[in-house]
Motif scaffolding. Structure first.
Motif, PDB file in Angstrom:
ATOM      1  N   VAL A  87      -9.778   5.112  -2.790  1.00  0.00           N
ATOM      2  CA  VAL A  87     -11.232   5.133  -1.235  1.00  0.00           C
ATOM      3  C   VAL A  87     -11.211   6.110  -0.386  1.00  0.00           C
ATOM      4  CG1 VAL A  87      -9.958   3.368  -0.016  1.00  0.00           C
ATOM      5  CG2 VAL A  87     -11.721   2.814   0.273  1.00  0.00           C
ATOM      6  N   SER A  88     -11.939   6.852   0.356  1.00  0.00           N
ATOM      7  CA  SER A  88     -11.858   6.958   1.460  1.00  0.00           C
ATOM      8  C   SER A  88     -11.619   7.047   2.268  1.00  0.00           C
ATOM      9  CB  SER A  88     -13.876   7.850   0.885  1.00  0.00           C
ATOM     10  OG  SER A  88     -14.297   6.660   1.330  1.00  0.00           O
ATOM     11  N   GLY A  89     -11.046   7.739   3.022  1.00  0.00           N
ATOM     12  CA  GLY A  89     -10.446   7.276   4.676  1.00  0.00           C
ATOM     13  C   GLY A  89      -9.315   6.670   4.713  1.00  0.00           C
ATOM     14  N   LEU A  90      -8.683   7.406   3.805  1.00  0.00           N
ATOM     15  CA  LEU A  90      -7.278   6.611   4.182  1.00  0.00           C
ATOM     16  C   LEU A  90      -6.549   7.827   4.846  1.00  0.00           C
ATOM     17  CD1 LEU A  90      -5.950   5.962   0.043  1.00  0.00           C
ATOM     18  CD2 LEU A  90      -6.594   4.348   2.184  1.00  0.00           C
ATOM     19  N   PRO A  91      -5.750   7.139   5.642  1.00  0.00           N
ATOM     20  CA  PRO A  91      -4.832   8.000   5.681  1.00  0.00           C
ATOM     21  C   PRO A  91      -4.085   9.559   5.030  1.00  0.00           C
ATOM     22  CG  PRO A  91      -3.942   6.134   6.769  1.00  0.00           C
ATOM     23  CD  PRO A  91      -4.999   5.764   5.597  1.00  0.00           C
ATOM     24  N   ALA A  92      -4.397  10.675   6.177  1.00  0.00           N
ATOM     25  CA  ALA A  92      -3.806  11.344   5.792  1.00  0.00           C
ATOM     26  C   ALA A  92      -2.414  12.039   6.168  1.00  0.00           C
ATOM     27  CB  ALA A  92      -4.577  13.371   5.679  1.00  0.00           C
ATOM     28  N   ARG A  93      -2.159  11.593   6.784  1.00  0.00           N
ATOM     29  CA  ARG A  93      -0.314  12.288   7.517  1.00  0.00           C
ATOM     30  C   ARG A  93      -0.015  10.650   8.496  1.00  0.00           C
ATOM     31  NH1 ARG A  93      -0.779  10.316  12.654  1.00  0.00           N
ATOM     32  NH2 ARG A  93      -2.879  10.067  13.450  1.00  0.00           N
ATOM     33  N   LEU A  94       1.593  10.605   7.764  1.00  0.00           N
ATOM     34  CA  LEU A  94       2.860   9.689   8.076  1.00  0.00           C
ATOM     35  C   LEU A  94       2.325   9.061   9.336  1.00  0.00           C
ATOM     36  CD1 LEU A  94       5.816   9.645   7.317  1.00  0.00           C
ATOM     37  CD2 LEU A  94       5.230   7.815   9.092  1.00  0.00           C
ATOM     38  N   VAL A  95       2.327   7.699   9.437  1.00  0.00           N
ATOM     39  CA  VAL A  95       1.297   6.961  10.508  1.00  0.00           C
ATOM     40  C   VAL A  95       1.725   5.994  10.655  1.00  0.00           C
ATOM     41  CG1 VAL A  95      -1.069   6.083  10.200  1.00  0.00           C
ATOM     42  CG2 VAL A  95      -0.452   6.490  11.954  1.00  0.00           C
ATOM     43  N   VAL A  96       2.114   5.229  12.155  1.00  0.00           N
ATOM     44  CA  VAL A  96       2.264   3.482  12.121  1.00  0.00           C
ATOM     45  C   VAL A  96       0.967   3.150  12.469  1.00  0.00           C
ATOM     46  CG1 VAL A  96       4.212   1.681  13.271  1.00  0.00           C
ATOM     47  CG2 VAL A  96       4.814   3.959  12.699  1.00  0.00           C
ATOM     48  N   THR A  97       1.104   1.903  12.304  1.00  0.00           N
ATOM     49  CA  THR A  97      -0.362   1.124  12.501  1.00  0.00           C
ATOM     50  C   THR A  97       0.124  -0.682  12.807  1.00  0.00           C
ATOM     51  OG1 THR A  97      -0.433  -0.106   9.867  1.00  0.00           O
ATOM     52  CG2 THR A  97      -1.330   2.165  10.674  1.00  0.00           C
ATOM     53  N   GLY A  98      -0.457  -1.357  13.618  1.00  0.00           N
ATOM     54  CA  GLY A  98      -0.322  -2.867  13.393  1.00  0.00           C
ATOM     55  C   GLY A  98      -0.979  -3.544  12.188  1.00  0.00           C
ATOM     56  N   LEU A  99      -0.451  -4.328  11.845  1.00  0.00           N
ATOM     57  CA  LEU A  99      -1.109  -5.729  10.791  1.00  0.00           C
ATOM     58  C   LEU A  99      -1.958  -6.263  11.193  1.00  0.00           C
ATOM     59  CD1 LEU A  99       1.640  -6.101   8.698  1.00  0.00           C
ATOM     60  CD2 LEU A  99      -0.007  -4.262   8.586  1.00  0.00           C
ATOM     61  N   THR A 100      -4.038  -5.971  10.861  1.00  0.00           N
ATOM     62  CA  THR A 100      -4.756  -7.110  11.085  1.00  0.00           C
ATOM     63  C   THR A 100      -4.163  -8.506   9.880  1.00  0.00           C
ATOM     64  OG1 THR A 100      -5.861  -6.755   9.674  1.00  0.00           O
ATOM     65  CG2 THR A 100      -6.615  -5.155  11.374  1.00  0.00           C
ATOM     66  N   SER A 101      -4.545  -9.794  10.955  1.00  0.00           N
ATOM     67  CA  SER A 101      -4.584 -10.777  10.398  1.00  0.00           C
ATOM     68  C   SER A 101      -5.230 -10.382   8.633  1.00  0.00           C
ATOM     69  CB  SER A 101      -5.470 -11.673  10.994  1.00  0.00           C
ATOM     70  OG  SER A 101      -4.695 -12.117  12.428  1.00  0.00           O
ATOM     71  N   LEU A 102      -6.336 -10.218   8.654  1.00  0.00           N
ATOM     72  CA  LEU A 102      -7.101  -9.744   7.345  1.00  0.00           C
ATOM     73  C   LEU A 102      -5.717  -9.539   6.118  1.00  0.00           C
ATOM     74  CD1 LEU A 102      -8.856 -10.252   5.458  1.00  0.00           C
ATOM     75  CD2 LEU A 102     -10.391  -7.823   6.123  1.00  0.00           C
ATOM     76  N   MET A 103      -5.422  -7.964   7.217  1.00  0.00           N
ATOM     77  CA  MET A 103      -4.156  -7.182   6.322  1.00  0.00           C
ATOM     78  C   MET A 103      -2.930  -8.161   5.946  1.00  0.00           C
ATOM     79  SD  MET A 103      -3.146  -4.523   4.470  1.00  0.00           S
ATOM     80  CE  MET A 103      -4.856  -3.505   4.464  1.00  0.00           C
ATOM     81  N   ARG A 104      -2.777  -8.504   6.960  1.00  0.00           N
ATOM     82  CA  ARG A 104      -1.228  -9.694   6.154  1.00  0.00           C
ATOM     83  C   ARG A 104      -1.729 -10.441   5.034  1.00  0.00           C
ATOM     84  NH1 ARG A 104      -0.904  -9.605  12.304  1.00  0.00           N
ATOM     85  NH2 ARG A 104      -2.270 -11.710  12.209  1.00  0.00           N
ATOM     86  N   SER A 105      -2.302 -11.033   5.679  1.00  0.00           N
ATOM     87  CA  SER A 105      -3.238 -12.339   4.477  1.00  0.00           C
ATOM     88  C   SER A 105      -3.219 -11.564   2.949  1.00  0.00           C
ATOM     89  CB  SER A 105      -4.340 -13.318   5.017  1.00  0.00           C
ATOM     90  OG  SER A 105      -4.332 -13.998   5.419  1.00  0.00           O
ATOM     91  N   LEU A 106      -4.123 -10.325   3.593  1.00  0.00           N
ATOM     92  CA  LEU A 106      -4.065  -9.525   1.829  1.00  0.00           C
ATOM     93  C   LEU A 106      -2.689  -8.997   1.260  1.00  0.00           C
ATOM     94  CD1 LEU A 106      -7.422  -7.242   2.258  1.00  0.00           C
ATOM     95  CD2 LEU A 106      -7.697  -9.856   1.484  1.00  0.00           C
ATOM     96  N   ILE A 107      -2.171  -9.052   2.306  1.00  0.00           N
ATOM     97  CA  ILE A 107      -1.038  -8.272   1.077  1.00  0.00           C
ATOM     98  C   ILE A 107      -0.073  -8.945   0.529  1.00  0.00           C
ATOM     99  CG2 ILE A 107       0.619  -7.853   3.289  1.00  0.00           C
ATOM    100  CD1 ILE A 107       0.483  -4.863   0.135  1.00  0.00           C
ATOM    101  N   ALA A 108       0.055 -10.587   1.441  1.00  0.00           N
ATOM    102  CA  ALA A 108       0.836 -11.468   1.164  1.00  0.00           C
ATOM    103  C   ALA A 108       0.028 -11.883  -0.800  1.00  0.00           C
ATOM    104  CB  ALA A 108       0.585 -12.692   1.994  1.00  0.00           C
ATOM    105  N   GLU A 109      -1.751 -12.101  -0.409  1.00  0.00           N
ATOM    106  CA  GLU A 109      -1.834 -12.192  -1.718  1.00  0.00           C
ATOM    107  C   GLU A 109      -1.436 -11.446  -2.666  1.00  0.00           C
ATOM    108  OE1 GLU A 109      -3.109 -15.977  -3.984  1.00  0.00           O
ATOM    109  OE2 GLU A 109      -2.536 -15.434  -2.426  1.00  0.00           O
ATOM    110  N   ALA A 110      -2.045 -10.253  -2.718  1.00  0.00           N
ATOM    111  CA  ALA A 110      -1.487  -8.780  -3.569  1.00  0.00           C
ATOM    112  C   ALA A 110      -0.350  -8.620  -4.476  1.00  0.00           C
ATOM    113  CB  ALA A 110      -1.841  -7.820  -2.877  1.00  0.00           C
TER     114      ALA A 110
END
Length: 254
Positions: A87-110
């Protein structure tokens, strides 16, 4: 891990549990990795520096980047392994991020869906996960290391004994440089001023201790801060909340 590399899917997810002190030796993947931490904390070391991933945060690791992982406390984490062109827009470098509520649910289901036949629901979930990655909020929890020998040695010494009181003139003298040359060289090597780099180093030293329940006063004074308010001000400026509120938020999420 072979299944991750051989899969034709744009993203593959997996969950992992580690004990305190476990280490994953340096390795790399043919896919980028979104490493999401839900319990404990993780330190990831690369040849470019070190990154701390506390609970409810993630680390984006580009494809083919060698990295080693150390566990602080009992770690619960999940990873999404992503094809760089997925997908376009993925980070090009190593980076720490917070986790949104949506991402928490998506990664658990994935994690639950990985390995199953990719039906319409699974395709939608994995697609949403991919498109959420570029929107994760960046956090200042990286600690890039210079490659210059004398600067790198000074940084290693500081990390082993961090202190809020760092005199740039002392560092410049130890590096055999003028203040102006040192300032320019340090920023070129790390992308940060010494002041910002020092604050991030202190933050990385403080997070595991605070997460383990140590008193804010003890941690602040050990790091050389003159007062708890001074430490709290730094913490709030770096992470958006004072320590007690920040860790209450992490516990609520867990």
């Amino acid at each position: 891990m072979d299944a991750v590399e051989t899969s034709e899917a744009p993203v593959v997810a997996a969950g992992h549990i580690y004990a305190d002190g476990d280490r994953v030796a340096e390795h790399s993947h043919g896919r980028a990795q979104l490493l999401c931490v839900f319990g404990g904390a993780v330190t990831v070391s690369t040849r470019e520096g070190s990154w701390m991933v506390p609970p409810d945060h993630a680390l984006w690791i580009p494809a083919f980047m060698p990295h080693g992982t150390d566990m602080i406390g009992d770690v619960r984490m999940s990873s999404a392994y992503v094809r760089p062109e997925a997908v376009s827009g993925l980070p090009a470098r190593l980076v720490v991020t917070g986790l949104t509520s949506l991402m928490r649910s998506l990664i658990a289901e994935a994690v639950l869906l990985s390995g199953e036949d990719p039906g319409p629901r699974a395709r939608h979930i994995f697609g949403a996960l991919l498109h959420e990655i570029p929107h994760l909020p960046e956090r200042p929890l990286g600690l890039p290391f210079p490659t210059h020998g004398r600067l790198a040695a000074l940084c290693r010494d500081f990390v082993s004994d961090p202190s809020a009181h760092t005199d740039i003139d002392d560092w410049a003298a130890a590096a055999g440089m003028s203040r102006r040359t040192f300032t320019r060289a340090f920023r070129q090597e790390t992308g940060l001023s010494l002041s910002t780099w020092r604050q991030q180093a202190c933050l990385l030293a403080a997070l595991p201790r605070l997460g383990a329940g140590e008193a804010v006063t003890t941690v602040a004074l050990d790091l050389g801060y003159d007062s708890v308010p001074a430490f709290t001000h730094m913490f709030r400026r770096m992470l958006g909340q004072p320590p007690r509120s920040y860790f209450r938020g992490q516990q609520a999420v867990a």
